[in-house]
Scaffold this active site. Structure first.
Site, PDB file in Angstrom:
ATOM      1  N   GLU A  37      -0.398 -11.071  -1.789  1.00 16.85           N
ATOM      2  CA  GLU A  37      -1.484 -10.133  -1.482  1.00 16.85           C
ATOM      3  C   GLU A  37      -2.763 -10.828  -1.004  1.00 16.85           C
ATOM      4  O   GLU A  37      -3.869 -10.437  -1.333  1.00 16.85           O
ATOM      5  CB  GLU A  37      -1.793  -9.267  -2.704  1.00 16.85           C
TER       6      GLU A  37
ATOM      7  N   GLU B 284       6.133  -3.862  -2.619  1.00 16.11           N
ATOM      8  CA  GLU B 284       5.794  -3.279  -3.915  1.00 16.11           C
ATOM      9  C   GLU B 284       5.629  -1.781  -3.728  1.00 16.11           C
ATOM     10  O   GLU B 284       4.651  -1.330  -3.126  1.00 16.11           O
ATOM     11  CB  GLU B 284       4.516  -3.869  -4.502  1.00 16.11           C
TER      12      GLU B 284
END
Length: 996
Positions: free
Chosen positions: A182, A252
């Site tokens: 991320e 995710e």
């Protein structure tokens, strides 16, 4: 990039970039549609499960639950701080044996996506970094910082070989490895490229040869995925624009959300919404979904992290996450959704992965108002996704191409996939107006599950040259469509399964007609061992498969019917729950046997359902040890040391100093840099519990003359995500006596008037806000709370490198910008409201408190325990000794309602309860009436507790129980534990049996 890394990347791209040929080193390829395994497209249906959030003894059952739900892949992080808790002290044994976890995934036939970090976020302390890393001079995290990368390389040298040895190319099942995590939330790809490329090269140089992936931010030579809960279309469009030639992955898919102390229960992502979001993902065209989390587990010890959004968002001990499997590994309503949709993907994924979205202008489906239709097609085969926008359940009639009209029943907001002339066998085409799964040959019959709500009627059509209905366990209306010659089946969905046997164009077909609740209790068994004949078990609330392949099932209703489909001569077997549990049916016919239950069955055959096992009982008179807070060790230079300086990872630090006052008074205490919840004592009387941190001001009662200040800080977890990773825990820097505080959320001025930032406002175009203040004789100022990027004071910019407004929290020292004796003005652009905190703290530098003394967690323990060896206290487990002398300052007590007003340890000794073999229990501890502290069982640190919600119960792993056990509870306020008790979870009351 080094020359070696460049060559490795070129070789990897050569092997896997086109997906048109098998790699010489691996059988995994890909193209823009999907990954391709051994020449066949594979939909990556992945369950995120962290090995470090449960005991090793639970790994297999949790992984098996993922497999039974239709998952074909496991996704896991690796937590650096778990494997190197102290510098140079590596741990890869027992619960930390991540290699064994990967091997178990392979044993179960599961692919693996590995995410070694080094940063993982995961709501895990410090994002996975070990605490001691903070002490390294000049270190900057997640950057191309020489010191940081030196230690990252040492970590990679230990963790990457474990992954490398289990890659697909060497016979393992690791198929993807993620680079960092991320990074795009911090900066765009161009700004991040140097660091991301370095980490990519570090993996390549250590011989990672499977495809590399990233999430939220990319790097050259990797496949980027998206992390989200909603907005599938937008994320897909961005990925397709950036990487048109790669598969589209949801790296995710947020199945739920974490919870923090004092926050609300995270139940907003309901099962119906979960189903809708998954349908949106399938409708958009993704061919890989990683369910984050599929099983969350527990933040044992001190490993729960802290995140942005406010000053005090500290993770609770449970990481249940409202996931498909709950904290105890039990199935939930979301598990049923995930299982059904996974079975749908397994049945029709080959078609989904070959389709393209039908342009809106080419859609010829006619439908009423209140619904929308989108579709995916491959030639003449189509899957339409029909979505309701009505406020109640309704049956809509939809006209497909060639004038074929079918009814479709939808709940509000629901999306249903409609199969349109999908070829299920040669010259046999299926159209269905409801959810259909299965589509595989079982015992010579192509078996499809037709699913709708109980009492609902549904329609499916078969286009075939010849149709012969050979038998049915339920009334079925079959008509021939005069328009296209299709055979139209009208089915009714009962709570009891219905079976229709037919032959179409020489193909034997079996419809299994189920209501939704029964589909939720339908399990696809993947064979192996004693289960090789069984393919589907219908009617069980829960199922497990042992290492030998033995299938066991749990049923909550003994009167429910069970249906088994497999490769026996008759192909189908049916029995009731009572017959399953007690073996009343003839074993040669039922295939069910549980000799233990048969031999021990009481005369009343319902007794096991009405008398479940009882949990262990805690004594009403635990032993206790009161804690006298005393700090004797003088801190270095007389200044407070934070946790890392003190050499302690988690637990508590006690800070103590003396100060004089000329008279008895109420004054203020200023803590400019405090990152954890803290109890403040003056003269051994508690003054306050500080919850909002970053910086704090506390009112205290002092006496004339000498006063003793004590600050008890519990490490509540480091930031797991932020541009400011590595905050110092405990007291950092100086503490001051005297000062003032202003809540400055109100009375900001704009060109249009006054705005109150603690109220809901709708101010467009981010107008400039301004507010003035005076120093009133102070020379220091701190602003803490939800500031906005672009803050100015007295016309000067206040730097906030890396800060983004949605972080919603920062602590800024404004002292260098102050104008003494004048009015000071704050300015910042409007971002959002309402703000939960924005405070201005003013104080004088000359009022600093000095000559601090300190004590670590060991000082809180009864001296005779022998639990710790200060100053290096790594956890409440590591130096625990079972043969410790407990005779010290323990006292028996009779529990009464109240509090000792000081920290207290409680100790119970209890016996493990007997549990009949046919029950599987999960144990929890309910801490009603307690305050805040820690829990310990037989030397295991179970985590923090804090009775401010939302967590009420705390997991007690059954595998950590012994015949005789010791439970320890540290309570900061000394609340008396008259209501503390053990409980079994609800599903512990139902029996299990063996399916043969």
């Amino acid at each position: 990039m080094t020359e070696k890394s460049s060559l490795l990347l070129q070789e990897q791209e050569k092997n896997i970039d086109t997906g048109t040929e098998h790699s010489a080193r691996s059988e995994l390829t890909y193209d823009q549609r999907s990954f391709i395994m051994n020449g066949e497209r594979v939909f990556l249906n992945s369950a995120t499960i962290h090995y470090f959030r449960m005991p090793r003894e639970e790994w297999r059952e949790v992984l098996m639950k993922a497999k039974l739900a239709g998952m074909n892949c496991i996704d896991t992080y690796f937590a650096w701080n778990v494997h190197e808790p102290e510098e140079g002290q590596w741990s890869f044994e027992g619960d930390n044996d991540c290699g064994a976890f990967l091997d178990l995934c392979a044993e179960l036939g599961m692919y693996v996506i590995t995410r070694p970090g080094p940063f993982i976020c995961a709501e895990w302390d410090f994002g996975g970094f070990p605490y001691w890393l903070e002490t390294k001079q000049g270190i900057k995290f997640r950057q191309n910082n020489e010191t940081y990368l030196y230690y990252v390389d040492l970590y990679f040298d230990r963790i990457i070989p474990i992954i490398r040895e289990r890659q697909l190319s060497v016979g393992g099942t690791v198929i993807l490895v993620q680079v960092e995590n991320e990074y795009g939330y911090l900066m765009d790809d161009a700004a991040a490229s140097a660091h991301m490329n370095h980490l990519r090269d570090s993996l390549l140089q250590r011989e990672i040869d499977v495809p590399l992936i990233t999430c939220v931010g990319g790097a050259e030579g990797t496949i980027e995925g998206a992390n989200f809960w909603s907005g599938a279309d937008g994320h897909y469009a961005k990925l397709r624009e950036k990487q048109p030639d790669t598969p589209k992955l949801v790296t995710e898919f947020w199945t739920g959300w974490f919870e923090n102390w004092g926050g609300p229960s995270a139940i907003q992502k309901t099962a119906p919404l979960f189903e809708k979001r998954m349908m949106e993902i399938l409708r958009t065209g993704y061919t890989g979904i990683s369910h984050y989390m599929f099983y969350g587990g527990t933040n044992f010890g001190g490993y729960g992290g802290r995140t942005v959004g406010s000053s005090d968002i500290f993770m609770i001990t449970s990481y249940d996450y409202d996931a498909p499997l709950n904290e105890y590994g039990r199935v939930t309503a979301k598990y049923a959704v995930a299982k059904t949709l996974s079975y749908f993907v397994d049945a029709f994924g080959a078609l989904l992965m070959e389709t393209e979205e039908v342009p809106a202008e080419q859609i010829k489906v006619r439908h009423p108002q209140g619904v929308t239709v989108r579709g995916r097609s491959k030639g003449s085969e189509k899957i339409w996704f029909l979505e309701s926008h009505k406020e109640e359940r309704e049956t809509f009639h939809v006209t497909l191409e060639e004038g074929r009209t079918i009814p479709v029943a939808l709940n509000p907001g629901q999306i249903i996939p409609i199969l349109d002339r999908v070829e299920i066998a040669q010259n046999v085409y299926l159209t269905g107006g409801t959810m259909i799964t299965g589509n595989e040959v079982v015992n010579g019959e192509l078996t499809l599950f037709i699913v709708a709500e109980a009492g609902q009627r549904s329609v499916v059509e078969l286009e075939t040259n010849v149709l012969n209905v050979q038998g049915s366990s339920m009334p079925v209306l079959v008509e021939r469509d005069q328009l296209n010659g299709a055979y139209r089946f009208e089915l009714v969905h009962f709570c009891e399964p219905g079976i229709v046997h037919l032959e179409a164009s020489g193909v034997l077909i079996r419809f299994v007609v189920l209501d939704k609740a029964t589909m939720d209790r339908t399990w696809r068994i993947n064979g192996g061992g004693g289960a090789k004949q069984l393919r589907y078990a219908i009617g069980f609330d829960d199922v497990d498969v042992s290492l030998s392949g033995q299938v066991t099932g749990m049923i909550s209703d003994p009167n429910r019917n069970i249906l088994l489909l497999g490769s026996w001569a008759d192909g189908e077997r049916s029995l009731t729950g009572l017959e399953f549990i007690y073996g009343e049916a003839n074993d040669s016919q039922s295939g069910i046997q549980d000799e233990h239950v048969q031999e021990s069955a009481p005369e009343n055959q319902y007794a096991l359902f009405t008398m479940p096992p009882m949990p262990p009982k805690l004594s009403d008179s635990p032993e206790l040890s009161r804690v006298t807070l005393t700090a004797e060790q003088r801190a270095s230079n007389g200044q407070p040391e934070h946790f890392s300086q003190y050499g302690q990872d988690f637990g508590y630090l006690l800070y103590e100093c003396d100060f004089d006052r000329s008279e008895e008074e109420i004054t203020t205490l200023i803590l400019p840099d405090l990152q954890d919840t803290t109890r403040i004592y003056v003269n051994r009387v508690e003054q306050a519990l500080v919850r909002q941190v970053g910086a704090a001001i506390v009112q205290v009662q002092t006496t004339k003359g000498k006063n003793t200040l004590q600050v008890l800080v519990q490490h509540m977890g480091r930031l797991n995500f932020s541009p400011y990773l590595g905050e110092s825990k405990g007291l950092t820097g100086s503490v001051y006596i005297g000062g003032s505080f202003q809540d400055i959320r109100r009375n900001w001025h704009t060109e249009h008037g006054v705005a109150h930032l603690d109220e809901v406002n709708h101010l467009e175009d981010a107008p400039l806000l301004s507010r003035s203040f005076t120093l009133d004789g102070m020379d220091r100022a701190i602003l803490v709370g939800a500031v906005s990027q672009g803050l100015r004071i007295n016309g000067m910019d206040v730097p906030m490198e890396g800060y983004q407004n949605w972080f919603s929290f920062n602590t800024l020292d404004l002292s260098l910008y102050l104008r003494h004796g004048e009015i000071n003005t704050l300015e910042m652009p409007y971002s959002r409201t309402p703000l939960n905190r924005l405070e201005l703290i003013l104080y004088r530098s000359e009022n600093e408190l000095k000559d601090w003394r300190m004590a670590g967690t060991d000082a809180l323990l009864p001296r005779q325990w022998g639990l710790y060896e200060p100053p290096n206290v790594s956890s409440y487990v590591d130096t625990y000794r079972q043969d410790a002398d407990y005779s010290g300052n323990w006292n028996a007590m009779s529990v009464g309602n109240g509090s000792y007003g000081q920290p207290v340890w409680y100790r119970w000794r209890f016996s493990k309860s007997a549990v009949p073999e046919h029950f599987r229990v999960n144990l929890m501890l309910r801490l009603t009436g307690m305050s805040k502290g820690t829990i310990h069982l037989n030397g295991h640190h179970l985590g923090r507790y804090w009775q401010i919600g939302p967590q009420e119960d705390y997991k007690i792993p059954v595998s950590w129980l012994q015949d005789e056990n010791e439970l320890l509870l540290f309570d900061e306020e000394g609340r008396t534990p008259e209501r503390v008790r053990f409980l079994y979870d609800n599903l512990s009351q139902y029996p299990w049996g063996v399916v043969e």
